[in-house]
Design an enzyme around this catalytic site. Structure first.
Site, PDB file in Angstrom:
ATOM      1  N   CYS A 151       3.812 -54.369  55.350  1.00  0.00           N
ATOM      2  CA  CYS A 151       4.020 -55.493  56.270  1.00  0.00           C
ATOM      3  C   CYS A 151       5.362 -56.146  55.917  1.00  0.00           C
ATOM      4  O   CYS A 151       5.995 -55.803  54.916  1.00  0.00           O
ATOM      5  CB  CYS A 151       2.901 -56.509  56.091  1.00  0.00           C
ATOM      6  SG  CYS A 151       2.884 -57.178  54.413  1.00  0.00           S
TER       7      CYS A 151
ATOM      8  N   GLU B  81      -3.717 -65.223  45.419  1.00  0.00           N
ATOM      9  CA  GLU B  81      -3.332 -66.095  46.538  1.00  0.00           C
ATOM     10  C   GLU B  81      -4.244 -67.318  46.595  1.00  0.00           C
ATOM     11  O   GLU B  81      -3.787 -68.445  46.819  1.00  0.00           O
ATOM     12  CB  GLU B  81      -3.412 -65.314  47.856  1.00  0.00           C
ATOM     13  CG  GLU B  81      -2.988 -66.163  49.043  1.00  0.00           C
ATOM     14  CD  GLU B  81      -3.264 -65.508  50.389  1.00  0.00           C
ATOM     15  OE1 GLU B  81      -3.092 -64.279  50.500  1.00  0.00           O
ATOM     16  OE2 GLU B  81      -3.671 -66.229  51.308  1.00  0.00           O
TER      17      GLU B  81
ATOM     18  N   THR C 105      -5.039 -65.116  53.506  1.00  0.00           N
ATOM     19  CA  THR C 105      -4.373 -64.376  54.595  1.00  0.00           C
ATOM     20  C   THR C 105      -4.916 -62.964  54.808  1.00  0.00           C
ATOM     21  O   THR C 105      -4.678 -62.361  55.855  1.00  0.00           O
ATOM     22  CB  THR C 105      -2.863 -64.246  54.307  1.00  0.00           C
ATOM     23  OG1 THR C 105      -2.708 -63.614  53.033  1.00  0.00           O
ATOM     24  CG2 THR C 105      -2.178 -65.589  54.322  1.00  0.00           C
TER      25      THR C 105
ATOM     26  N   CYS D 158      -3.319 -63.139  58.404  1.00  0.00           N
ATOM     27  CA  CYS D 158      -1.986 -62.852  58.915  1.00  0.00           C
ATOM     28  C   CYS D 158      -2.007 -61.716  59.939  1.00  0.00           C
ATOM     29  O   CYS D 158      -2.975 -60.960  60.041  1.00  0.00           O
ATOM     30  CB  CYS D 158      -1.043 -62.522  57.762  1.00  0.00           C
ATOM     31  SG  CYS D 158      -1.288 -60.882  57.117  1.00  0.00           S
TER      32      CYS D 158
HETATM   33  S1  SF4 Z   1       0.297 -62.571  54.071  1.00  0.00           S
HETATM   34 FE1  SF4 Z   1       0.214 -60.804  55.420  1.00  0.00          FE
HETATM   35  S2  SF4 Z   1       2.353 -60.426  55.968  1.00  0.00           S
HETATM   36 FE2  SF4 Z   1       2.353 -61.715  54.130  1.00  0.00          FE
HETATM   37  S3  SF4 Z   1       2.402 -60.265  52.398  1.00  0.00           S
HETATM   38 FE3  SF4 Z   1       0.265 -60.755  52.764  1.00  0.00          FE
HETATM   39  S4  SF4 Z   1      -0.424 -59.091  54.118  1.00  0.00           S
HETATM   40 FE4  SF4 Z   1       1.812 -59.122  54.219  1.00  0.00          FE
END
Ligand code: SF4
Length: 516
Positions: free
Chosen positions: A221, A335, A373, A403
């Site tokens: 991505c 995260e 995300t 995301c």
């Molecule tokens: S949030 Fe989505 S776009 Fe950003 S690094 Fe993670 S998977 Fe990739």
């Protein structure tokens, strides 16, 4: 897109002619090798026959002439051989990637299967020569990129003539352990050969023509591409070492590649020398980590994905407005730890509807929710539904937190899972969005397996499977997908088609420290 990776036959016939019911032709040059293999097979209910082909290139070429017209489905050549490099030991197994001029594409799958059986297996190029190799010649062949030398495999493999072929040779001698006679020098090799024999039958059962349905979009991505580029640019400018807090993205291949180029991945900042440069990973960090870095005088380059930063900003905003923030996510994920750290007194992790029922907000009228995300769209909808039911005034994020890359890859894999016997998901075990792709398939009723590369494919998965769905998580390199298709093509003709559910054009800018 449809592409077929054929196995051309010299007589003009295609690999389709190699019926899956045609037997395995299992070859061993020497009597002693054939005996070891038979012993290894004897506990199988219906062991394949082992055909002796004779010692040396001349006998092998004569046998090859006779065998090429036999109605076998696939050929496996097993025996002992001379290791050419100093890092090999007697008893190691070498699975041929190239044997003379013949490519054995399924070698990574076979080597992985042998390693899972506890055997020391490597892949590499096998040279066939017409004499025993001595010291100087070993070094010369090794310098040319060959890993092992034998005296029979190349002409025999050529007789496969487009049908699947594999070669497993057990190392009997090496530069440090020169040949002292096949019996005394090769006992370890014969033991390995015997232990490896049952894998030959599993390999044959996995052979057959098949279709691969590629999910599109898949693989990197924009956030992952940006994070990798940041580390690459810092390496280019500053040279090694470049410290990176946590894995830059959750993929063992990416991390291994960057490590080999000078990146040093650390768990915490106390492993970074004072005054050094440190890159924060794509998953983001909590404010405490930033403060710690500032206190230590570290030069920080932030590779946090902008879509993660957006969730952090939402957490700060909701908390400042007096809301209790329910963060839907998985405990322990980097995260989630970073987002929780933005407003630790106001944010509560909720993983399930049961967690929602147990939630005790300061004010039931001032509850908001945010999401990790990389969640499963379906799973997150369940938890957010429970929040809406319990707190009708609950505030949602301004735009979806899951995301675009996670959402798109889940929709794409769902589309191929419906028509696949099984789905292979390229990605590492600690990659949240890759694990979610496996779960998406399983929820659709299709078995799915998470693999770092072709070496993780288990032969038993493939027996009787004619259509394989293939995708890759957002942190898995596109090259891994190509590698997997190539390895599958070593088991029989593969026709590849792609199902694209949406196209992506998102790119994120680089931080100012590495622009230009
Ligand atoms: S949030 Fe989505 S776009 Fe950003 S690094 Fe993670 S998977 Fe990739």
């Amino acid at each position: 897109m449809t592409e077929t990776i054929p196995k051309p036959r010299e007589d003009g016939a295609g690999a389709d002619d190699a019926s899956e019911s045609d037997p395995l032709l299992l070859l061993a040059p020497l009597r002693i090798e054939a005996r070891a293999i038979r012993r290894g097979l004897r506990n199988l209910p219906d062991p394949p026959a082992v055909t002796r082909t004779g010692y040396g290139t001349t006998r092998a070429a004569q046998q090859a002439g006779r065998l090429s017209h036999d109605p076998f489905g696939q050929m496996m050549i097993m025996g002992v051989g001379g290791g050419l490099t100093t890092d090999l030991s007697p008893g190691d197994l070498v699975v041929g990637t190239e044997v003379g001029a013949v490519t054995c594409a399924s070698a990574p799958i076979l080597a992985g299967e042998l390693r899972r059986a506890g055997l020391p297996a490597r892949t590499g190029r096998i040279a066939t020569v017409d004499h025993l190799v001595r010291r100087a010649e070993r070094a010369k062949l090794a310098a040319e990129g060959w890993l092992l030398a034998d005296m029979e495999s190349a002409p025999l493999a050529a007789a496969a003539d487009g049908r699947p072929v594999a070669v497993i040779r057990a190392v009997s001698d090496t530069p440090h352990h020169p040949l002292a006679g096949i019996v005394s020098g090769g006992l370890a090799a014969l033991r390995s050969l015997r232990a490896a024999a049952p894998v030959a039958e599993r390999w044959a059962a996995a052979c057959g023509t098949r279709q691969v349905l590629l999910a599109g979009p898949r693989s990197f991505c924009a956030g992952v591409e940006r994070a990798i580029e940041i580390v690459e640019r810092v390496l280019e400018r500053q040279g090694e070492p470049v410290y990176v807090r946590k894995q830059i993205v959750h993929n063992t291949r990416v991390v291994g590649d960057l490590e080999s180029r000078g990146a040093v991945f650390v768990d915490e900042l106390d492993q970074v020398p004072d005054g050094a440069t440190v890159v924060f990973s794509a998953h983001g960090v909590s404010p405490m980590v930033r403060e710690d870095a500032a206190r230590r005088g570290l030069a920080v380059i932030d590779a946090t994905c902008p879509l993660v930063s957006k969730v952090h900003a939402e957490a700060r905003r909701f908390a400042a407005d007096g809301y209790t923030v329910a963060l839907i996510g998985h405990a322990g994920h980097e995260e989630v730890e970073g987002t929780l750290g933005e407003a630790p007194d106001s944010t509560v992790l909720v993983q399930t509807a049961a967690d929602v029922a147990a939630l005790r907000p300061r004010d039931g009228e001032r509850v908001a929710y945010l999401m990790q995300t990389t969640l499963s769209v379906d799973e997150a909808a369940e938890v957010s539904g429970a929040l809406r039911e319990r707190f009708p005034a609950v505030r949602a994020p301004g735009s979806d937190d899951i995301c675009y890359a996670t959402t798109n890859r889940q929709a794409a894999v769902r589309a191929v899972a419906a028509d696949s016997d099984l789905v292979l998901v390229a990605g590492s075990k600690n990659s949240s969005n890759s694990v979610r792709l496996v779960e998406t398939c399983e929820r659709a009723g299709t078995p799915a397996y998470l693999i770092d590369g072709a070496e993780d494919i288990q032969l038993d998965w493939l027996a009787g499977v004619s259509t394989i769905g293939l995708t890759a998580g957002a942190s898995a390199p596109p090259a891994v997908v190509e590698e997997i298709i190539s390895a599958l093509s070593g088991l029989g003709e593969v026709s590849v088609s792609e199902r694209v559910t949406t196209t992506e054009s998102i790119r994120f800018g680089l931080p100012k420290e590495v622009r230009q």
